[in-house]
Write a protein that holds these residues in place. Structure first.
Motif, mmCIF file in Angstrom:
data_model
loop_
_atom_site.group_PDB
_atom_site.id
_atom_site.type_symbol
_atom_site.label_atom_id
_atom_site.label_comp_id
_atom_site.label_asym_id
_atom_site.label_seq_id
_atom_site.Cartn_x
_atom_site.Cartn_y
_atom_site.Cartn_z
ATOM 1 N N GLY A 251 0.753 -1.248 0.000
ATOM 2 C CA GLY A 251 0.000 0.000 0.000
ATOM 3 C C GLY A 251 0.779 1.291 0.000
ATOM 4 N N ARG A 252 2.100 1.172 0.063
ATOM 5 C CA ARG A 252 2.929 2.368 0.201
ATOM 6 C C ARG A 252 2.759 3.380 -0.934
ATOM 7 N N MET B 292 -2.631 -2.098 -3.225
ATOM 8 C CA MET B 292 -1.641 -2.769 -2.387
ATOM 9 C C MET B 292 -0.278 -2.910 -3.046
ATOM 10 N N ILE C 110 -3.831 -2.018 8.193
ATOM 11 C CA ILE C 110 -3.864 -1.278 6.915
ATOM 12 C C ILE C 110 -5.313 -0.937 6.564
ATOM 13 N N ILE D 127 -3.792 2.964 3.132
ATOM 14 C CA ILE D 127 -3.491 3.190 1.706
ATOM 15 C C ILE D 127 -3.969 4.589 1.306
ATOM 16 N N SER E 263 -1.735 7.812 0.114
ATOM 17 C CA SER E 263 -2.070 8.581 -1.086
ATOM 18 C C SER E 263 -2.188 10.070 -0.766
#
Lengths: 432, 432
Positions: free
Chosen positions: A254-255, A260, A325, A331, A335
């Motif tokens: 998710g970085r 993901m 997460i 996520i 963003s």
């Protein structure tokens, strides 16, 4: 051999006596292969969320560690670890339930074609396994990597990690292509490099086994855009009989802020996917996922057993990380906070010629540091990294020239953390 | 490819519906490379000490798992794990104290010449690293291993693990020697094999890098005696410019009952020592220790960074395991209980022709199973392994012919556990 941001023990003069003693003790016990970060290494005793704490309680803002992805010492993860360790921790040659629930949940985050997963303990083991599988599936041995790639610590992977320098030479069946250009034409340029590598393999009678890339090209300097630029190269490799291995050890979980996996930004379904670092919030666990048809030959003819891989504790920890997460919307946070962070850096770069290109996706950012002529300036990058460290903000540098700041904080990083980071960065730049 | 004691999914007929469903789900998610143990796989949900428990609370006596070396879920180890995971878990590029205390304590169990240690996550990573170090230190590439050796899962180690079978071929610079004879002349015979391997390398222009052996020859069938038989072979390898790598992943941490390390029984100081499995009572951790002079070239020219290796949690867990080994006198226990266990097995073998040689040291025992002519009988060995499993005692089989029972319980195994084991074994033999 060059490690960006490595401490040189010869420069310990002036350190406090107890600090110098600790460093000397480290060298005596751990030997010459270990490297500390920073001109003045950091000594930590405790961590929580985005903060690392030193001996006197001083707090360091962690803008570097993707392993502690859901935050250092997350209580939900620690509780799952402790609970399962007290209950059962054994290997995969007995039937246990946790591995199946975890495998199912993790595979559900991937394209449907990728429906098998094998567990290891480190990203290196996952990449090493992926290459063994690719060789068995294709009958080839040729592997294409980028010019400053780093894929792991094993003997095999050291031969596919040009970033290690000339003392760890690239293997005879490995071909190295230029890092992505970071420009609008990145797709065509990268595909051209891959095409030339395939042609060169043919000259040497080497059948391609795989294109192996970190889908955010972390050690090359962080290259995320334009989204989709990898697709033409992948098509070429497949046409030549090779597989596409997406090394998600750095961008995964998710970085990038867009789902993901880093490969999703490229509109691709890989043949094999490797993952590691953030998977267990620090617990040693990793995996390789793939299409059953590619695992067939390896699974039938070769056996693979990883003693600790996929044990019940790892699976409980992995589940807990996925819980966090989802529950904390990390996520979306990567963003939103990542986009704001990038805008701030771009605004700063527009007014300060020492900052060049700003790249990245989500909470994975790279900032080139340049001299007055716009050429890479690793010395200045190191000065910024160390200046931030003196101001208790932790990042590092990366890229072939070592001149790109690598900013990769835990995914719980907040807008407030960004504001603090920018203040300290401006202060650092003002002091240079 | 042969795995002694592997379950064949084609033989799931007659299983309970939920059990068959679990097995099918495993195959669907984990793919074809995973193997379960036993004709009728064991489903476990909980463990404590020497006991594994099934879904309905049924207890299996664990006489096989050396990973849970100080006992499954030892409370002292679990507490250390939970405490440290809540406090700090990061990598070795910051200064942390735990790694130094642990390194010092662990190195103190070895000969003084071995004074550096590097941490990894698995025994495979440790062996892979040891070979990279040996190549850097000697300039050679030749490696000598035994005929049914198993040293790990990486691409490099698969080439040094003939036990994997012809689908994982032995590498071009690897030479295979016969397993120890198990006889009084084992030293001379083994040295002769090593001498021939060195001569063969010379013919091919290969410089020796290392003799790599598990010091109890676990996968060859467990060969511990006569103590000291390794010494002449080691001398030959050193004379030829190679190093002696002691793979202590199986015998290490006191299991042989004669000190912490298997090499001690041979009166040897290795050049490099690798360790893993029992090091963290199930936590994924491993290490390579060595002499500083051999680490010098590797440390200077090549960098090595293992993301999770030597993290504070692993070091706290490793410390706790050493605490338990000392506080509970587990080396003495392995010696005493192991000796009694061996005597019982020898007494049984004296009266039952199906049991051949009984070998081993401490709580690491091998028992050959033979037919009426005294030749290896893998089918009968499998029947005994599965008969014991039906009687809720867990062991497995090993060796080139798959006919040696491998008995390797947690080190907290008691005389009472031995008595129960012998009862069940006799009952199994009576039923065959």
């Amino acid at each position: 051999m060059t490690v960006a941001n490595a401490f040189d023990p010869a420069n310990a003069a002036g350190f406090a006596e107890d600090e110098a003693a600790l460093i000397a003790r480290r060298q005596r016990l751990l030997g010459p292969a270990y490297r500390l970060f920073y001109a003045h290494p950091v000594h930590v005793v405790r961590a929580e969320g985005v903060w690392l704490y030193g001996r006197d309680g001083e707090a360091y803002l962690d803008a570097y560690n993707n392993v502690a992805s859901v935050g250092h010492g997350h209580p939900h993860v620690v509780a799952a670890l402790a609970r399962q360790a007290a209950t059962l921790n054994t290997h995969t040659r007995y039937i246990t339930d946790g591995i199946l629930d975890y495998a199912e949940r993790l595979l559900a985050t991937m394209p449907a074609a990728i429906s098998n997963i094998m567990f290891t303990c480190t990203g290196s083991e996952a990449n090493d396994l992926a290459l063994r599988v690719a060789k068995a599936a294709t009958g080839g041995t040729g592997v294409i990597v980028t010019e400053n790639a780093y894929h792991g610590v094993t003997d095999l992977l050291a031969q596919m990690s040009p970033s290690l320098g000339p003392s760890a030479p690239v293997g005879p069946t490995v071909r190295v292509v230029a890092a992505p250009s970071g420009q609008a034409d990145a797709g065509a340029v990268f595909a051209r490099g891959v095409s030339e590598a395939i042609a060169n393999m043919a000259v040497h009678g080497i059948r391609p086994a795989a294109l192996l890339v970190d889908t955010i090209f972390s050690s090359d300097g962080v290259f995320a855009d334009p989204a989709g630029f990898l697709a033409p190269a992948v098509e070429l490799v497949r046409k030549a009989g090779g597989l596409f291995i997406a090394d998600e050890v750095q961008p995964g979980f998710g970085r990038t802020g867009a789902g993901m996996w880093g490969f999703a930004r490229h509109g691709l379904t890989p043949d094999l996917v490797t993952m590691g670092k953030p998977m267990g919030d620090g617990h040693p666990m990793a995996a390789m996922a793939g299409r059953p048809e590619h695992l067939e030959a390896f699974g039938r003819n070769v056996r693979y057993f990883n003693t600790f891989g996929g044990n019940p504790v790892s699976c409980a920890v992995g589940m807990a990380v996925l819980d966090v997460i989802e529950a904390e919307g990390l996520i979306a946070n990567a963003s939103e906070v990542g986009a704001a962070f990038k805008r701030e850096l771009e605004a700063l770069a527009a007014n300060d010629g020492r900052l060049g290109a700003v790249r990245g996706a989500g909470l994975f950012l790279g900032v080139d540091i340049v001299d007055a002529q716009g050429t890479p300036d690793a010395t200045r990058a190191a000065a910024i990294v160390n200046g931030l460290r003196e101001r208790r903000v932790l990042i590092s540098a990366t890229g072939r020239h070592g001149h790109s700041l690598k900013i990769r904080p835990p995914m719980v990083f907040s807008q407030e953390n960004v504001a603090l980071f920018m203040d300290r960065l401006k202060d650092t730049l003002a002091g240079l």
